[in-house]
Design an enzyme around this catalytic site. Structure first.
Site, PDB file in Angstrom:
ATOM      1  CG  ASN A 195      32.517 -68.304  83.120  1.00 27.13           C
ATOM      2  OD1 ASN A 195      32.694 -67.438  83.018  1.00 27.13           O
ATOM      3  ND2 ASN A 195      33.211 -69.021  83.387  1.00 27.13           N
ATOM      4  CG  ASP A 234      22.100 -75.910  83.405  1.00 34.38           C
ATOM      5  OD1 ASP A 234      22.917 -75.523  84.794  1.00 34.38           O
ATOM      6  OD2 ASP A 234      21.179 -75.152  83.065  1.00 34.38           O
TER       7      ASP A 234
END
Ligand code: 4NP
Length: 156
Positions: free
Chosen positions: A15, A127
């Site tokens: 997050n 990612d």
């Protein structure tokens, strides 16, 4: 919040990179469209709880005209599965973790974010955490494209 108001949660691992970028991109697109919607993001992990988005994510959003510096990381909670109508996972691992965590009978629809984008179904938002700064620009592009598709879906 009325029954009809959609509530959207974007989820990644920490997050601090992908899901705050998705939150920022979708807040921007929803505002442009005048859409009434609840929006948040969270991580399956809690290591970065309380932290602002990664500096590289803040820079990529800013380059796209969106300020995400006020966001703070938090971990996914059980009541998220009741509070949100749609939960979008950034990658397959996030999706598997969310499905394993979802209480029986919870109403949230849990899917991959890029399932929203024609031709990208089943794909993950890469990612960028261990990548270079340009990776964050690719992430911003992916989440912005998905956000426009989500606005279309919710206004159709
Ligand atoms: P995110 O990126 O899941 O897109 O926020 C990451 C942030 C932190 C870590 C991994 C990925 N970490 O290992 O701390």
């Amino acid at each position: 919040m009325s029954e009809a108001t959609p509530a959207i949660l974007f989820v990644c691992l920490g997050n601090i990179c992908r899901s705050p970028l998705a939150e920022g991109a979708f807040r921007h697109e929803a505002q442009l469209a005048g859409l009434e919607v609840e929006i948040d993001s969270a991580g399956t992990g809690g290591w970065h709880q309380g932290e602002p988005p990664d500096q590289r994510a803040r820079a990529a959003a800013k380059a796209g005209g969106v300020d995400i510096s006020n966001l703070r990381a938090r971990q996914v909670r059980l009541d998220d599965f009741d509070r949100f109508t749609h939960i979008f996972a950034m990658d397959e691992q996030n999706l598997a973790d969310l499905k394993a965590m979802a209480p029986a009978g919870s109403k949230a629809e849990i899917t991959l974010l890029l399932d929203l984008v024609s031709g990208r179904e089943g794909a993950s938002v890469s990612d960028p955490y261990y990548g270079g700064e340009e990776m964050f620009d690719y992430t911003w592009e992916d989440v912005s494209t998905a956000s426009r598709a989500l606005v279309e879906k919710l206004t159709a």
